[in-house]
Design an enzyme around this catalytic site. Structure first.
Site, PDB file in Angstrom:
ATOM      1  N   LYS A  13       0.841  -1.209   0.000  1.00 36.20           N
ATOM      2  CA  LYS A  13       0.000   0.000   0.000  1.00 36.20           C
ATOM      3  C   LYS A  13       0.877   1.260   0.000  1.00 36.20           C
ATOM      4  O   LYS A  13       0.678   2.167  -0.796  1.00 36.20           O
ATOM      5  CB  LYS A  13      -0.921   0.018   1.243  1.00 36.20           C
ATOM      6  N   ARG A  88      -9.824   0.638   8.759  1.00 40.32           N
ATOM      7  CA  ARG A  88      -9.328  -0.696   9.094  1.00 40.32           C
ATOM      8  C   ARG A  88     -10.349  -1.509   9.871  1.00 40.32           C
ATOM      9  O   ARG A  88     -10.084  -2.660  10.225  1.00 40.32           O
ATOM     10  CB  ARG A  88      -8.105  -0.530   9.970  1.00 40.32           C
ATOM     11  N   ARG A 127      11.824  -5.574   4.965  1.00 41.06           N
ATOM     12  CA  ARG A 127      11.585  -4.146   4.690  1.00 41.06           C
ATOM     13  C   ARG A 127      12.550  -3.267   5.489  1.00 41.06           C
ATOM     14  O   ARG A 127      12.864  -3.533   6.638  1.00 41.06           O
ATOM     15  CB  ARG A 127      10.154  -3.765   5.067  1.00 41.06           C
ATOM     16  N   ARG A 160      11.418  -1.335  11.055  1.00 43.63           N
ATOM     17  CA  ARG A 160      10.339  -0.956  11.974  1.00 43.63           C
ATOM     18  C   ARG A 160      10.225  -1.958  13.120  1.00 43.63           C
ATOM     19  O   ARG A 160      10.417  -3.152  12.922  1.00 43.63           O
ATOM     20  CB  ARG A 160       9.005  -0.919  11.206  1.00 43.63           C
ATOM     21  N   ARG A 171      -0.157  -8.990  13.408  1.00 43.63           N
ATOM     22  CA  ARG A 171      -0.800  -7.988  12.546  1.00 43.63           C
ATOM     23  C   ARG A 171      -1.656  -8.678  11.475  1.00 43.63           C
ATOM     24  O   ARG A 171      -2.734  -8.198  11.124  1.00 43.63           O
ATOM     25  CB  ARG A 171       0.265  -7.102  11.887  1.00 43.63           C
TER      26      ARG A 171
HETATM   27  P1  AP5 Z   1       4.852  -1.599   1.890  1.00 42.41           P
HETATM   28  O1  AP5 Z   1       4.502  -0.800   0.691  1.00 42.41           O
HETATM   29  O2  AP5 Z   1       5.604  -0.934   2.996  1.00 42.41           O
HETATM   30  O3  AP5 Z   1       3.553  -2.350   2.450  1.00 42.41           O
HETATM   31  P2  AP5 Z   1       2.277  -1.779   3.209  1.00 42.41           P
HETATM   32  O4  AP5 Z   1       1.082  -2.475   2.636  1.00 42.41           O
HETATM   33  O5  AP5 Z   1       2.270  -0.297   3.205  1.00 42.41           O
HETATM   34  O6  AP5 Z   1       2.595  -2.379   4.639  1.00 42.41           O
HETATM   35  P3  AP5 Z   1       2.527  -1.764   6.093  1.00 42.41           P
HETATM   36  O7  AP5 Z   1       3.237  -2.761   6.975  1.00 42.41           O
HETATM   37  O8  AP5 Z   1       3.046  -0.370   6.154  1.00 42.41           O
HETATM   38  O9  AP5 Z   1       1.025  -1.799   6.356  1.00 42.41           O
HETATM   39  P4  AP5 Z   1       0.330  -1.894   7.683  1.00 42.41           P
HETATM   40  O10 AP5 Z   1      -1.027  -1.685   7.200  1.00 42.41           O
HETATM   41  O11 AP5 Z   1       0.542  -3.079   8.511  1.00 42.41           O
HETATM   42  O12 AP5 Z   1       1.080  -0.780   8.564  1.00 42.41           O
HETATM   43  P5  AP5 Z   1       0.667   0.694   8.946  1.00 42.41           P
HETATM   44  O13 AP5 Z   1       1.910   1.492   8.907  1.00 42.41           O
HETATM   45  O14 AP5 Z   1      -0.516   1.136   8.189  1.00 42.41           O
HETATM   46  O15 AP5 Z   1       5.682  -2.877   1.384  1.00 42.41           O
HETATM   47  C1  AP5 Z   1       6.185  -3.840   2.288  1.00 42.41           C
HETATM   48  C2  AP5 Z   1       7.543  -4.364   1.789  1.00 42.41           C
HETATM   49  O16 AP5 Z   1       7.350  -5.078   0.576  1.00 42.41           O
HETATM   50  C3  AP5 Z   1       8.561  -3.265   1.478  1.00 42.41           C
HETATM   51  O17 AP5 Z   1       9.838  -3.712   1.856  1.00 42.41           O
HETATM   52  C4  AP5 Z   1       8.484  -3.078  -0.047  1.00 42.41           C
HETATM   53  O18 AP5 Z   1       9.727  -2.671  -0.589  1.00 42.41           O
HETATM   54  C5  AP5 Z   1       8.113  -4.494  -0.498  1.00 42.41           C
HETATM   55  N1  AP5 Z   1       7.228  -4.503  -1.663  1.00 42.41           N
HETATM   56  C6  AP5 Z   1       6.155  -3.685  -1.906  1.00 42.41           C
HETATM   57  N2  AP5 Z   1       5.571  -4.013  -3.068  1.00 42.41           N
HETATM   58  C7  AP5 Z   1       6.285  -5.064  -3.569  1.00 42.41           C
HETATM   59  C8  AP5 Z   1       6.158  -5.871  -4.745  1.00 42.41           C
HETATM   60  N3  AP5 Z   1       5.177  -5.663  -5.641  1.00 42.41           N
HETATM   61  N4  AP5 Z   1       7.050  -6.877  -4.922  1.00 42.41           N
HETATM   62  C9  AP5 Z   1       8.039  -7.112  -4.008  1.00 42.41           C
HETATM   63  N5  AP5 Z   1       8.211  -6.384  -2.883  1.00 42.41           N
HETATM   64  C10 AP5 Z   1       7.335  -5.373  -2.668  1.00 42.41           C
HETATM   65  O19 AP5 Z   1       0.181   0.500  10.467  1.00 42.41           O
HETATM   66  C11 AP5 Z   1       1.085   0.217  11.507  1.00 42.41           C
HETATM   67  C12 AP5 Z   1       0.311   0.149  12.821  1.00 42.41           C
HETATM   68  O20 AP5 Z   1      -0.331   1.426  13.086  1.00 42.41           O
HETATM   69  C13 AP5 Z   1      -0.845  -0.863  12.873  1.00 42.41           C
HETATM   70  O21 AP5 Z   1      -0.397  -2.146  13.226  1.00 42.41           O
HETATM   71  C14 AP5 Z   1      -1.743  -0.227  13.951  1.00 42.41           C
HETATM   72  O22 AP5 Z   1      -1.246  -0.462  15.240  1.00 42.41           O
HETATM   73  C15 AP5 Z   1      -1.619   1.257  13.678  1.00 42.41           C
HETATM   74  N6  AP5 Z   1      -2.641   1.753  12.730  1.00 42.41           N
HETATM   75  C16 AP5 Z   1      -2.424   2.275  11.486  1.00 42.41           C
HETATM   76  N7  AP5 Z   1      -3.580   2.622  10.910  1.00 42.41           N
HETATM   77  C17 AP5 Z   1      -4.572   2.301  11.793  1.00 42.41           C
HETATM   78  C18 AP5 Z   1      -5.988   2.395  11.762  1.00 42.41           C
HETATM   79  N8  AP5 Z   1      -6.629   2.892  10.699  1.00 42.41           N
HETATM   80  N9  AP5 Z   1      -6.678   1.937  12.835  1.00 42.41           N
HETATM   81  C19 AP5 Z   1      -6.051   1.455  13.928  1.00 42.41           C
HETATM   82  N10 AP5 Z   1      -4.705   1.334  14.011  1.00 42.41           N
HETATM   83  C20 AP5 Z   1      -3.976   1.752  12.960  1.00 42.41           C
END
Ligand code: AP5
Length: 215
Positions: A13, A88, A127, A160, A171
């Site tokens: 994402k 979410r 990552r 991270r 997660r």
């Molecule tokens: P990346 O693009 O970083 O993936 P992502 O989907 O953004 O993953 P996140 O881990 O950031 O999502 P998340 O939803 O768990 O975390 P968030 O920060 O929102 O890609 C991942 C890896 O794969 C990278 O190394 C990239 O290079 C590689 N990659 C990407 N595309 C690729 C491809 N096509 N091929 C190969 N490799 C690829 O949330 C963190 C925490 O915050 C949550 O756990 C929660 O505690 C809190 N939080 C956030 N939002 C909320 C909410 N709305 N409600 C409640 N709590 C929340």
């Protein structure tokens, strides 16, 4: 373009949102990035959110909804936005509907990035992110040119806290239990656009652009 990027942790994402933001000048709103900035700056929100994030649990809906109300009302959202990591839960989706109604705008699409749990674990455990500008890398799939250094700003790369395997598994469990009901929620509204995200980042981008007639 007013879109939600939906999908499990590690689906790509943040990676896709950063490319689309730069190419099409839309606001990229990542709740995870906003929360991490608050944790780093020791704000009241950051202090409340930290323990949930470290444990791989969701931060309470009330905190997130308040935060998004403020963020979506800013001027940069008028040209369009990509929501990354929000909503979410079904309650967050219902709150978003009310926020958008108040702003008199509508969602165009909910792009579902589909990847298996095993791909998620592989992507997240490799990552690395830039401490300075937040750019995303992968030690195998998207390595920086110099080990540990950001290509874009020269910042230091880090892993991270929630990218440790046991937290990744938690997660994923939270995603399947609390976030995946949104697939049905948005499908029933005719907004869901599934994309196979187990392909290269460029191929995933092309599929997303096709959805918007921009290929
Ligand atoms: P990346 O693009 O970083 O993936 P992502 O989907 O953004 O993953 P996140 O881990 O950031 O999502 P998340 O939803 O768990 O975390 P968030 O920060 O929102 O890609 C991942 C890896 O794969 C990278 O190394 C990239 O290079 C590689 N990659 C990407 N595309 C690729 C491809 N096509 N091929 C190969 N490799 C690829 O949330 C963190 C925490 O915050 C949550 O756990 C929660 O505690 C809190 N939080 C956030 N939002 C909320 C909410 N709305 N409600 C409640 N709590 C929340």
């Amino acid at each position: 373009m007013r879109c939600i990027l939906l999908g499990p942790p590690g689906a790509g994402k943040g990676t896709q949102a950063a490319i689309i933001r730069d190419k099409y000048t839309v606001a990229h709103i990542s709740t995870g990035d906003i929360l991490r900035a608050n944790v780093k700056n020791n704000t009241a929100l950051g202090m409340k959110a930290k323990s949930y994030m470290d444990a791989g649990e969701l931060v309470p809906d009330s905190l997130i909804i308040e935060m998004m109300k403020e963020r979506l009302s800013r001027d940069d959202c008028k040209r369009g936005f990509l929501l990354d990591g929000f909503p979410r839960t079904v309650s967050q989706a219902e709150a978003l509907e009310i926020l958008l109604k108040d702003l008199e705008v509508e969602l165009d699409a909910v792009i579902l990035l589909e990847v298996s749990d095993e791909v998620v674990v592989k992507r997240l455990s490799g990552r690395r992110m830039c401490k300075q500008c937040g750019a995303i890398y992968h030690i195998e799939f998207q390595p920086p040119s110099k080990n540990g250094i950001c290509d874009k700003c020269g910042g230091e790369l880090y892993q991270r806290d929630d990218d440790k395997e046991e937290v990744i598994r938690q997660r994923l469990a939270v995603y399947h239990e609390q976030t995946s009901p949104l697939v049905e929620y948005y499908s029933s509204k005719g907004l869901l656009r599934p994309v196979n995200a187990e392909q290269s980042s460029d191929s995933v981008l092309r599929l997303i652009e096709q959805l918007f007639g921009k290929d």
